[in-house]
Scaffold this motif. Structure first.
Motif, short mmCIF file in Angstrom:
data_model
loop_
_atom_site.label_atom_id
_atom_site.label_comp_id
_atom_site.label_asym_id
_atom_site.label_seq_id
_atom_site.Cartn_x
_atom_site.Cartn_y
_atom_site.Cartn_z
N ASN A 15 0.83 -1.21 0.00
CA ASN A 15 0.00 0.00 0.00
C ASN A 15 0.86 1.26 0.00
O ASN A 15 0.57 2.22 -0.70
CB ASN A 15 -0.95 0.01 1.19
N ALA A 16 1.92 1.23 0.80
CA ALA A 16 2.84 2.38 0.85
C ALA A 16 3.53 2.57 -0.49
O ALA A 16 3.66 3.71 -0.97
CB ALA A 16 3.86 2.18 1.97
N ALA A 17 3.96 1.48 -1.11
CA ALA A 17 4.61 1.57 -2.42
C ALA A 17 3.65 2.15 -3.46
O ALA A 17 4.05 2.97 -4.30
CB ALA A 17 5.12 0.20 -2.86
N THR A 18 2.39 1.74 -3.40
CA THR A 18 1.38 2.29 -4.32
C THR A 18 1.33 3.81 -4.20
O THR A 18 1.41 4.53 -5.19
CB THR A 18 0.00 1.68 -4.02
N LYS A 19 1.21 4.28 -2.97
CA LYS A 19 1.10 5.72 -2.73
C LYS A 19 2.39 6.45 -3.12
O LYS A 19 2.35 7.46 -3.84
CB LYS A 19 0.79 5.97 -1.25
N VAL A 20 3.51 5.95 -2.67
CA VAL A 20 4.79 6.61 -2.93
C VAL A 20 5.11 6.62 -4.42
O VAL A 20 5.50 7.65 -4.98
CB VAL A 20 5.92 5.95 -2.10
N PHE A 21 4.94 5.49 -5.10
CA PHE A 21 5.23 5.45 -6.53
C PHE A 21 4.28 6.37 -7.30
O PHE A 21 4.70 7.05 -8.24
CB PHE A 21 5.13 4.03 -7.08
N ALA A 22 3.00 6.38 -6.94
CA ALA A 22 2.03 7.23 -7.63
C ALA A 22 2.40 8.70 -7.48
O ALA A 22 2.24 9.49 -8.41
CB ALA A 22 0.63 6.97 -7.11
N GLU A 23 2.89 9.07 -6.31
CA GLU A 23 3.20 10.47 -6.04
C GLU A 23 4.61 10.88 -6.44
O GLU A 23 4.83 12.03 -6.82
CB GLU A 23 2.99 10.76 -4.54
#
Length: 190
Positions: A15-23
């Protein structure tokens, strides 16, 4: 003795990777992902030996999320148009409802670190989509070359998701118009 791995901690990292990569893009450091997940960087490497392994796991995870959103109620015995419209509508709404995940999927899908095995696993998930294309070709209802059909669907879906995000009050109309454009581009028959 090593502590057993936690499904919750692994999910938090994804979930963190999703957010960090998206941003921040795929160049974002693993330390930022660990921090966002509220785990130590050492814990990160307990779950994923490398960042490339994380990217492959995230690709798999998001593709499963898309399949979970798109496939329920899939009308397997319906005609080509009805099956394609089901997938279209569900995929577009998934993208609108999950903008960060959609952005992360866009980025990881283009990554050169996604292994052929991981891409093959993703293809298995969407076998019904492939079946629609095969049926359309057998019935001579598809006018675009094979390599263009999937790209047309993706491009028009992205455009439709963007428009719905800008004009949510017009979601149903925009989704229907987007599908009409797709069907017109793909189909040699109405």
């Amino acid at each position: 003795m090593a502590r057993p791995k936690s499904d919750d901690r692994r999910a938090a990292l994804l979930n963190a990777a999703t957010k960090v990569f998206a941003e921040r893009g795929l160049a974002a450091p693993t330390a930022l992902i660990s921090s966002e997940a509220k785990v130590s960087e050492g814990s990160f490497f307990t779950y994923f030996k490398t960042k490339d392994e994380l990217i492959n796991a995230l690709y798999r995870d998001i593709r499963l999320q898309v399949a979970d959103a798109v496939m329920p109620g899939f009308p397997r015995r319906a005609g080509i148009r009805e099956r394609l419209e089901h997938i279209w509508s569900r995929y577009v709404m998934w993208g609108v409802e999950n903008p960060l995940t959609r952005q992360a999927l866009r980025l990881v899908s283009m990554s050169h670190v996604i292994t052929p095995e991981t891409r093959a696993e993703g293809a298995v998930i969407f076998a019904e989509v492939d079946r629609i294309e095969l049926d359309a070709r057998e019935q001579k209802r598809l006018q675009l070359p094979q390599h263009m059909a999937a790209h047309a669907l993706k491009a028009l879906a992205e455009m439709t998701m963007d428009l719905i995000s800008q004009r949510p009050q017009e979601a149903d109309q925009l989704r229907a118009l987007g599908f009409q454009m797709l069907w017109g581009a793909l189909s040699s028959k109405p």
